[in-house]
Structures are given as structure tokens and as C-alpha cells.
Design an enzyme around this catalytic site. Sequence first.
Site, PDB file in Angstrom:
ATOM      1  N   ASP A  56       0.854  -1.182   0.000  1.00 10.32           N
ATOM      2  CA  ASP A  56       0.000   0.000   0.000  1.00 10.32           C
ATOM      3  C   ASP A  56       0.896   1.241   0.000  1.00 10.32           C
ATOM      4  O   ASP A  56       2.116   1.127   0.139  1.00 10.32           O
ATOM      5  CB  ASP A  56      -0.927   0.007   1.224  1.00 10.32           C
ATOM      6  CG  ASP A  56      -0.181  -0.353   2.492  1.00 10.32           C
ATOM      7  OD1 ASP A  56       0.979   0.076   2.652  1.00 10.32           O
ATOM      8  OD2 ASP A  56      -0.755  -1.070   3.332  1.00 10.32           O
ATOM      9  N   ASP A  58       1.696   5.016   1.651  1.00  9.31           N
ATOM     10  CA  ASP A  58       1.464   5.948   2.756  1.00  9.31           C
ATOM     11  C   ASP A  58       2.035   7.303   2.373  1.00  9.31           C
ATOM     12  O   ASP A  58       3.067   7.390   1.699  1.00  9.31           O
ATOM     13  CB  ASP A  58       2.166   5.446   4.031  1.00  9.31           C
ATOM     14  CG  ASP A  58       1.629   4.088   4.473  1.00  9.31           C
ATOM     15  OD1 ASP A  58       0.413   3.879   4.369  1.00  9.31           O
ATOM     16  OD2 ASP A  58       2.440   3.239   4.895  1.00  9.31           O
ATOM     17  N   ASP A 131      10.278   4.574  12.876  1.00  7.99           N
ATOM     18  CA  ASP A 131      10.905   3.465  13.614  1.00  7.99           C
ATOM     19  C   ASP A 131      12.298   3.093  13.098  1.00  7.99           C
ATOM     20  O   ASP A 131      13.296   3.229  13.807  1.00  7.99           O
ATOM     21  CB  ASP A 131       9.964   2.240  13.694  1.00  7.99           C
ATOM     22  CG  ASP A 131       9.358   1.823  12.352  1.00  7.99           C
ATOM     23  OD1 ASP A 131       9.714   2.412  11.310  1.00  7.99           O
ATOM     24  OD2 ASP A 131       8.533   0.882  12.349  1.00  7.99           O
TER      25      ASP A 131
END
Length: 433
Positions: A56, A58, A131
Amino acid sequence: MINSPTIISQSKHGIPRECISDPAHKVLEHLNRSGFNAYLVGGCVRDLLLGYKPKDFDVATDATPEQVRELFPNSRLIGRRFRLAHVRFKRNIIEVSTFRAPPSEKLLDHNGRIVDDNIYGTLEQDAWRRDFSINALYYDIRTDSVIDYTGGITDLEKHQIRLIGNPTTRYQEDPVRMLRAVRFMCKLGFDLHPESKEAIYQFASTLQNIPPARLFEEVIKLFLSGYAIQAFSLLRHFGLFQWLFPETETYLIQGDRFSQSFLEQALINTDNRVLEEKPVTAAFLFAVFLWVPIKKLIDQYPDSKKIGELIRKSVETVSINQSRHITLPRRVSLPMKEIWYLQPRFKYQQGIRAVRLLQHPRFRAAYDFLLLRNQADEIPNEQDTNLCRWWDKVQSLEEKERLNYLNPKRSRSNRSKTKKIKPKLNQLVSVDG
Ligand code: ATP
Ligand code: MG
């Protein structure tokens, strides 16, 4: 720490423009035209650089979630701890998040965990609070360049997953990052940077501070993406699995042979199904993990005549304990329980009970579960292997033949009874389990 970003031009990174989906293009262009800065970010940029098709897309932007909501009528705002916008294009969702600033002390709980992550910041600040460095790369469609603040490109080249900043602080801020580290190790086949790795052993237990509802999605991604067997082994290695499925881990750690072989076989089957693009369900996965403690409770009463009742009681006990760790949505917990409750019903090989079982919406999942139990040597006796064969045979028959097979006595001798029951049976048998 790198202060000015490395900019990688199209001629160097080589990402073909057409690999970016139309919906992602639309969102980026609309935001840019409206005076905002917007970039692709995260897994999609990482995967494009590695030559994979992104799952997907983002987007990160300096527009606030409310501004995004106003620009896109097809959007809605989600999340409390981390508020963001989902822009929907039919079955495609583009996740649009606003650049985040470093977390302020005030928004940490006593364990150092971020409980509110809604302070907005700049592109650079946003990069440093992601992260892993390989997940902090931005793609600018205005220049077709990739922007790297944290050394993500070098780590990609080294096939290395490295937590940005101090691993202790970063795992304390959000212990779910430990699960994500394992997920990316499996998904990408990369190694985890030694410091990011060491800190997991130390902080594994902090997973218990995560709200159980958040862990459901993470567990699904870990076990239903085609690398379940590897994820299982790494999670156990790092001491993370015990905080997800504590009761199951109790029996694994005792070296219980059935538990080990049952889980491994189930996870191998799951990975194979994903590979063959067959459907896999969360209900079956959780039914597998929790069967280990349920079976242990059942085994305490080997002479029980009321096996159905015993299963129900054991299921309730285990479900209550497990709900403190992972919250299952009802769309998962209900079919999961049905898979267990149908197990004792396979012994009815004939008559209306057998037909009803075959017609049950969860028949196929429950049958696969029965096979798995048999494969894991839980039911080594010939009688039960024959039971599996019988139900296998039933499914292979034409619809018409199933009636005679499941109801031989009625169709041969008791004609008057057959007349009464036949329409019903016909109706039931014609619906494929
Ligand atoms: P996938 O390919 O599985 O979608 P992904 O990296 O895109 O992998 P997402 O969960 O979609 O993972 O998250 C998108 C991005 O958001 C990540 O790449 C990362 O930059 C950031 N992110 C997600 N979760 C966290 C977190 N817990 N802490 C910091 N940054 C995060
Ligand atoms: Mg993603």
C-alpha cells in the site's frame, strides 16, 4: 546524526514513475497543488527501492489531519493515540499522516511509552521519529527524488534494519516496534542491527503494557503474510511470544511434543496457503494458538462423557485469560469458537447430525482443524484416522451421492421415515459446507 538530507535523484534510485499507484498520485498532487508539502513515505518507498511491488502507499504531509479531511471528501479521520486521515478510492486506502514532532515528556506514561502522539512537526523531525531508517525514506513526486535524513539508503544496501536513535528509548516509547523489527526481518530477509537486537531481549516484557486491542493487528500481520513459521521462531527466540500467548508458551517451554508439532504444522500450512494465494483467516490462526492450552484443560478429564460441555468450559477459561493480552474482534472470536465446538461433532458420521455438520458454514475450517490435530499425532489411533478419511470422502462426492453416504439406513430400509426427512436432507446436502 545527519543534519542535511541526502537527496537521491531518479537516475540513481531508478524507481519507475508508473510504479506509483494512481490513487497515491492523486493524493500527492492534490495536497501539493493546495499549497502543502506531501511525500510518499515508509514501506512503499522502501519496497520500491528494493524492486518490490508495495502493499500500500502511505503519505506524509505538513497538512493537519483536519486540513486533509477538508481537501478530500472521500476521507475520514482515525486513531486517537496517532490521529491520521484515510483517503479512500474504492478498495484502495491511502494513509495520510501529518509530520510528527519528537514526543514531549508530558505525553509519556511512567514506562516512557508514548500515549499521545499528535504534536505536529517538520519533515526532518518526522524522519527522526519513524521506527527504522529503512522506513524513513521520502519520495517527492515533484522532483522524482528520494530524501534520506537517517541513513536509510545505506542500511538498505547493507540489508540491515536499524532502529533510529537510541534503541532503549525507542522501544520504551513504543514496544510494538519490537514486533515490527521481527516482521521486517522475516518480510525482507534482513538482519537486525546488533544494538537494535540486544535491546529486545531486555525490553520484551514491556509488550505487556500495550493495549490488547493494538496487538491484534500486529499479530495478524506477523502470521498471515507468508512467513509465519519464521516469525514464530524469532518471536520465541526474542522472548516476545510469551507476552502474546502466555498460556501457549507455558506448554512450549515445557517441551510438549504435541504443542510444538501442532503449531509448526499449522504455520507451515498457513504459509503454503499464502504462497498459493488461498484465503487464510485470523479465526483459524487464533484457534490454532489457543488450542494448546484448551487441549491441556480437556486432557485433565480423559473419561469425560460430556466432551462438548468440557470443551465449552475450557474455551471460556482460556478466552478470558487470553483477552488480557490480545483483544479479538467478534468477527474473529465467534468463528474461532465454532471451529473448536464443531470438533466433537465429527464423530457423528451418519444421519441428520452429520448432514447438519456438513452444511455448517464453518465445516471446512473445522475439518482442516481436525486434520491438523490428526497430523500432529494427537489422535494417533486408527479409528480417528478413519474418521478423517470418511469426511474427506464425503466432500469428494457429488451432492446427490452424499445423501446416501450420510444416510444409508434411511435410504434403504425405513422408507416412510425417509420420505419425511428426505426433502430436508436434500435441501441440506445441496448446500456445500
Ligand atoms: P508494510 O509494508 O507492512 O506496510 P510499512 O513500513 O509501510 O510496512 P506501516 O505499518 O504501514 O508499515 O507504517 C508506515 C510507516 O509508518 C512505517 O514505514 C514507519 O515509517 C512508520 N511507523 C509505523 N509504525 C511505527 C511505529 N510504531 N513507530 C514509528 N514509526 C512507525
Ligand atoms: Mg505501509
